[in-house]
Design a protein around this motif. Structure first.
Motif, mmCIF file in Angstrom:
data_model
loop_
_atom_site.group_PDB
_atom_site.id
_atom_site.type_symbol
_atom_site.label_atom_id
_atom_site.label_comp_id
_atom_site.label_asym_id
_atom_site.label_seq_id
_atom_site.Cartn_x
_atom_site.Cartn_y
_atom_site.Cartn_z
ATOM 1 N N ARG A 58 0.835 -1.209 0.000
ATOM 2 C CA ARG A 58 0.000 0.000 0.000
ATOM 3 C C ARG A 58 0.869 1.258 0.000
ATOM 4 O O ARG A 58 0.595 2.222 -0.717
ATOM 5 C CB ARG A 58 -0.902 -0.046 1.227
ATOM 6 C CG ARG A 58 -1.903 1.030 1.320
ATOM 7 C CD ARG A 58 -2.795 0.781 2.549
ATOM 8 N NE ARG A 58 -3.598 1.933 2.816
ATOM 9 C CZ ARG A 58 -3.285 2.885 3.689
ATOM 10 N NH1 ARG A 58 -2.191 2.784 4.402
ATOM 11 N NH2 ARG A 58 -4.066 3.923 3.852
ATOM 12 N N GLU A 116 -4.109 7.005 -10.015
ATOM 13 C CA GLU A 116 -4.529 5.906 -9.150
ATOM 14 C C GLU A 116 -3.728 4.657 -9.502
ATOM 15 O O GLU A 116 -3.584 4.306 -10.669
ATOM 16 C CB GLU A 116 -6.018 5.624 -9.300
ATOM 17 C CG GLU A 116 -6.509 4.550 -8.362
ATOM 18 C CD GLU A 116 -8.010 4.357 -8.416
ATOM 19 O OE1 GLU A 116 -8.517 3.624 -7.562
ATOM 20 O OE2 GLU A 116 -8.663 4.926 -9.307
ATOM 21 N N THR A 118 -3.510 0.594 -8.593
ATOM 22 C CA THR A 118 -4.192 -0.545 -7.971
ATOM 23 C C THR A 118 -3.386 -1.813 -8.248
ATOM 24 O O THR A 118 -2.613 -1.877 -9.202
ATOM 25 C CB THR A 118 -5.623 -0.730 -8.519
ATOM 26 O OG1 THR A 118 -5.555 -0.945 -9.922
ATOM 27 C CG2 THR A 118 -6.489 0.477 -8.232
ATOM 28 N N ARG A 120 -2.461 -6.038 -6.301
ATOM 29 C CA ARG A 120 -2.634 -7.010 -5.214
ATOM 30 C C ARG A 120 -1.303 -7.177 -4.498
ATOM 31 O O ARG A 120 -0.256 -7.295 -5.131
ATOM 32 C CB ARG A 120 -3.085 -8.359 -5.748
ATOM 33 C CG ARG A 120 -4.474 -8.328 -6.314
ATOM 34 C CD ARG A 120 -5.093 -9.718 -6.260
ATOM 35 N NE ARG A 120 -6.529 -9.639 -6.417
ATOM 36 C CZ ARG A 120 -7.384 -9.440 -5.429
ATOM 37 N NH1 ARG A 120 -6.965 -9.299 -4.206
ATOM 38 N NH2 ARG A 120 -8.679 -9.395 -5.656
ATOM 39 N N ALA A 132 -6.277 -6.774 -1.926
ATOM 40 C CA ALA A 132 -6.275 -5.693 -2.917
ATOM 41 C C ALA A 132 -5.675 -4.427 -2.326
ATOM 42 O O ALA A 132 -5.820 -4.137 -1.142
ATOM 43 C CB ALA A 132 -7.696 -5.426 -3.393
ATOM 44 N N ALA A 134 -5.303 -0.236 -3.351
ATOM 45 C CA ALA A 134 -5.691 0.877 -4.221
ATOM 46 C C ALA A 134 -5.315 2.177 -3.535
ATOM 47 O O ALA A 134 -5.769 2.442 -2.423
ATOM 48 C CB ALA A 134 -7.183 0.836 -4.516
ATOM 49 N N GLN A 135 -4.467 2.949 -4.193
ATOM 50 C CA GLN A 135 -4.035 4.235 -3.655
ATOM 51 C C GLN A 135 -4.087 5.271 -4.766
ATOM 52 O O GLN A 135 -3.857 4.965 -5.932
ATOM 53 C CB GLN A 135 -2.609 4.147 -3.107
ATOM 54 C CG GLN A 135 -2.472 3.320 -1.859
ATOM 55 C CD GLN A 135 -3.169 3.959 -0.683
ATOM 56 O OE1 GLN A 135 -3.018 5.140 -0.416
ATOM 57 N NE2 GLN A 135 -3.954 3.180 0.018
ATOM 58 N N SER A 136 -4.382 6.499 -4.392
ATOM 59 C CA SER A 136 -4.427 7.568 -5.383
ATOM 60 C C SER A 136 -3.834 8.837 -4.796
ATOM 61 O O SER A 136 -3.759 8.999 -3.576
ATOM 62 C CB SER A 136 -5.864 7.823 -5.836
ATOM 63 O OG SER A 136 -6.632 8.294 -4.749
#
Length: 150
Positions: A58, A116, A118, A120, A132, A134-136
């Motif tokens: 992450r 963004e 994304t 795994r 999962a 997901a960072q933006s």
């Protein structure tokens, strides 16, 4: 009535008998306790390691998104520069940590860019996909203005 020395001797014999009786009744209890607690301990350790891998993935995804925003914020730069910079960061730093990576960049008007990332996280359990990620990140785009223009 028991005298002092006899009283101590009687007390020692009574405690010794009680200990030997308890020891015979609890034979094998340590093995049973370990058989119950060891799988729980392994599950907790596995969960902590998996959480650490997810958190690291992450963090890498967030830094890649920020790198993409930094590249796309410069004057006359576009979404292509953002995705290329984020991909370059991920290829150099997160090749073994993130899988199924997608990087998308979009502009909202001419003033803001959003990137963004994304994917795994790595999984320590074979056959089980990792959690999962997901960072933006987003930021304003550099532009020249004239006096009186916002």
């Amino acid at each position: 009535m028991l005298t002092g020395a006899r009283r101590v001797g009687w007390l020692v014999r009574t405690v010794a008998r009680a200990r030997s009786a308890d020891g015979e009744n609890e034979r094998g209890s340590t093995s049973l306790e370990l058989a119950i607690l060891f799988p729980v301990l392994l599950l907790v350790i596995t969960g902590l390691v998996q959480f650490g891998l997810w958190f690291h993935a992450r963090s890498l995804a967030l830094v890649a998104a920020e790198e993409g925003v930094t590249a796309a914020r410069t004057y006359h730069s576009g979404e292509g520069a953002a995705t290329a910079r984020a991909r370059q960061f991920l290829d150099n730093n997160a090749a073994d940590t993130l899988a199924d990576i997608t990087v998308t960049a979009s502009r909202s008007g001419a003033e803001r860019i959003r990137v963004e990332v994304t994917g795994r996280a790595l999984s320590i359990l074979p056959g089980v996909p990792g959690p999962a990620v997901a960072q933006s990140a987003q930021g304003p785009v550099e532009r020249f203005t004239t006096a009186g223009d916002p």
